[in-house]
Design a protein around this motif. Sequence first.
Motif, PDB file in Angstrom:
ATOM      1  N   THR A 181       0.897  -1.147   0.000  1.00 34.31           N
ATOM      2  CA  THR A 181       0.000   0.000   0.000  1.00 34.31           C
ATOM      3  C   THR A 181       0.935   1.195   0.000  1.00 34.31           C
ATOM      4  O   THR A 181       1.516   1.535   1.031  1.00 34.31           O
ATOM      5  CB  THR A 181      -0.924   0.016   1.234  1.00 34.31           C
ATOM      6  N   SER A 234      -2.173   4.930  -1.385  1.00 31.44           N
ATOM      7  CA  SER A 234      -2.103   4.520  -2.789  1.00 31.44           C
ATOM      8  C   SER A 234      -2.143   2.995  -2.889  1.00 31.44           C
ATOM      9  O   SER A 234      -1.138   2.343  -3.164  1.00 31.44           O
ATOM     10  CB  SER A 234      -0.824   5.075  -3.423  1.00 31.44           C
ATOM     11  N   LEU A 241      -2.861  -0.829  -4.258  1.00 33.37           N
ATOM     12  CA  LEU A 241      -2.742  -1.473  -5.560  1.00 33.37           C
ATOM     13  C   LEU A 241      -4.121  -1.943  -6.018  1.00 33.37           C
ATOM     14  O   LEU A 241      -5.061  -2.027  -5.208  1.00 33.37           O
ATOM     15  CB  LEU A 241      -1.799  -2.667  -5.458  1.00 33.37           C
ATOM     16  N   PRO A 242      -4.261  -2.271  -7.296  1.00 35.49           N
ATOM     17  CA  PRO A 242      -5.524  -2.883  -7.749  1.00 35.49           C
ATOM     18  C   PRO A 242      -5.765  -4.195  -7.004  1.00 35.49           C
ATOM     19  O   PRO A 242      -4.808  -4.884  -6.612  1.00 35.49           O
ATOM     20  CB  PRO A 242      -5.272  -3.125  -9.238  1.00 35.49           C
ATOM     21  N   ILE A 266       3.134  -3.268 -11.968  1.00 33.89           N
ATOM     22  CA  ILE A 266       2.076  -2.782 -11.083  1.00 33.89           C
ATOM     23  C   ILE A 266       2.537  -1.552 -10.313  1.00 33.89           C
ATOM     24  O   ILE A 266       1.792  -0.574 -10.168  1.00 33.89           O
ATOM     25  CB  ILE A 266       1.652  -3.905 -10.109  1.00 33.89           C
ATOM     26  N   THR A 267       3.781  -1.571  -9.829  1.00 34.55           N
ATOM     27  CA  THR A 267       4.291  -0.460  -9.031  1.00 34.55           C
ATOM     28  C   THR A 267       4.426   0.811  -9.864  1.00 34.55           C
ATOM     29  O   THR A 267       3.995   1.893  -9.447  1.00 34.55           O
ATOM     30  CB  THR A 267       5.659  -0.818  -8.415  1.00 34.55           C
ATOM     31  N   SER A 286       2.910   1.542 -12.679  1.00 31.93           N
ATOM     32  CA  SER A 286       1.568   1.980 -13.051  1.00 31.93           C
ATOM     33  C   SER A 286       0.890   2.701 -11.889  1.00 31.93           C
ATOM     34  O   SER A 286       0.236   3.732 -12.070  1.00 31.93           O
ATOM     35  CB  SER A 286       0.732   0.777 -13.490  1.00 31.93           C
ATOM     36  N   ASN A 287       1.047   2.163 -10.702  1.00 29.51           N
ATOM     37  CA  ASN A 287       0.465   2.780  -9.513  1.00 29.51           C
ATOM     38  C   ASN A 287       1.053   4.165  -9.265  1.00 29.51           C
ATOM     39  O   ASN A 287       0.325   5.118  -8.944  1.00 29.51           O
ATOM     40  CB  ASN A 287       0.702   1.870  -8.303  1.00 29.51           C
ATOM     41  N   GLU A 288       2.374   4.293  -9.408  1.00 24.71           N
ATOM     42  CA  GLU A 288       3.039   5.572  -9.193  1.00 24.71           C
ATOM     43  C   GLU A 288       2.555   6.627 -10.201  1.00 24.71           C
ATOM     44  O   GLU A 288       2.285   7.772  -9.836  1.00 24.71           O
ATOM     45  CB  GLU A 288       4.551   5.404  -9.331  1.00 24.71           C
ATOM     46  N   THR A 345      -0.272   6.690 -11.864  1.00 23.23           N
ATOM     47  CA  THR A 345      -1.675   7.029 -11.610  1.00 23.23           C
ATOM     48  C   THR A 345      -1.813   7.916 -10.377  1.00 23.23           C
ATOM     49  O   THR A 345      -2.575   8.879 -10.373  1.00 23.23           O
ATOM     50  CB  THR A 345      -2.505   5.754 -11.444  1.00 23.23           C
ATOM     51  N   ARG A 346      -1.079   7.577  -9.333  1.00 20.35           N
ATOM     52  CA  ARG A 346      -1.218   8.312  -8.073  1.00 20.35           C
ATOM     53  C   ARG A 346      -0.672   9.732  -8.155  1.00 20.35           C
ATOM     54  O   ARG A 346      -1.283  10.676  -7.630  1.00 20.35           O
ATOM     55  CB  ARG A 346      -0.501   7.541  -6.945  1.00 20.35           C
TER      56      ARG A 346
END
Length: 456
Positions: free
Chosen positions: A316, A322, A324-325, A431-432, A434-436, A438-439
């Motif tokens: 998280t 933030s 993850l999916p 995933i990481t 992409s998360n960064e 987006t956030r």
Amino acid sequence: MVDLLAIFAIFISGIVLTSLTPHFQSPDEFNHIKRAYLLTQGEILLNQIGPSGTGGDIDTGLLAYMNAYEVLPFRPNNKVTKNLVETAEVERWKRDKAFSSLPNTAAYMPFQYIPIAIGLKISEILDLNIRNSIYVGRIFNLFTAILILIFAAAIRPLPLAVYGILFLPMSLFQFGSANIDPISFSLSALIPILFIKYFDEKNKLENRQAILLTILILVFCSSRYNFLPILLINILLNFKKRNAVGLYLSIGSLLLITFWIYISLEKNTGITLRGIPTNEVVKYYITHPLNLLSVLSESFTNINVLKGYGRSFIGTLGWLDSPLPDYAYYLLSSLLLFLIVLSLHINEYRKKYPFFWLIVGIFCSLILLPIILLFVYNNHPTNFVDSLQGRYLIPISIFLFCLICSRRINAARKIMSLIILLLLLMMSIKITVSNELTRYYISGKIEMPSLIKGAI
């Protein structure tokens, strides 16, 4: 070769995330940077008390730079903008200082802040702007953690399950940030390996070995107080090996940490703003032991609480703002579980002299973790330990898997493990990143051109 490639992957991922993650977006990174800065000024034991708790005099240029990024934590809709970057980038070291509090990091001994402090000090001497100084501090911290991992792998190849944990989004994210987690993660792999190597019943424990191991344990425990049982076990094993140097140094380390904790409590350092001093919380649970047992029971048995720990163990990110999916938690936890099962090989070290004591020590460390958090950081009163983040369990897991997992498995298991590890790494990076993005960078709102608006 596998170890070098795996560690290189961690290093490259750390560099990418160092560049991608805005500054101060790891939990308490503001205060970790302040703590490292104060170390560059020769302040080891913080003794200034302000309205918001213990702290010190921080360069006003650094404080102004931090202030620009305070708009991001806990505000998922706020993104990095051109204006934010341009406003912050002009800040330089001003040599003027103002008091700033950092209560939740002041309780730590300063050893693990040394790499960040070196980076900041060199940057200040070279008159780099604050933005680049933070990058240098992050890279020094990452490089130190990588060197420790290389040292550990040179002594004994690390179990693939350990790399699986280090490849998780939570671990990679912390490797790219300025905090004490990267060095703690690496030390949690090195220390059990040295225990197994140095305390072999057939070999004599040399003074240099006892000194090295004890110093590493001191550095590790100085910011991970729940690992103090490992220091006690080091005392026991040095006594059984009749190594006076290691014994006295271990006892001295224990006394030093105990003194530091006492001074911290006396000066109210390391106390968060919950309105109740740690001393009173400790007294409460000593006089109400059944309440303590109830809180611990709820923390370890409540499914929803355990689910929260598990999600923050996998990742998280940010200031826990933030997530993850949903599919990422199921996918990455499944891959890690398969990897652990394939890597299990308890018999390799079960008969080694320190194995039993180290297992006892790591179990005690697990029990102590929520108790310490309950006493120092948690809201009071409470039904469970909500301040326990899954990333706090990463060093415990690495330490444990260095003892019960091995690379000495048959060819079929090894090939399957390598495939799963590679898949875990690729999915974790995807995933990481992409998360960064987006956030912190991609806005959910799209401003339509005026011509299209008119047509609609």
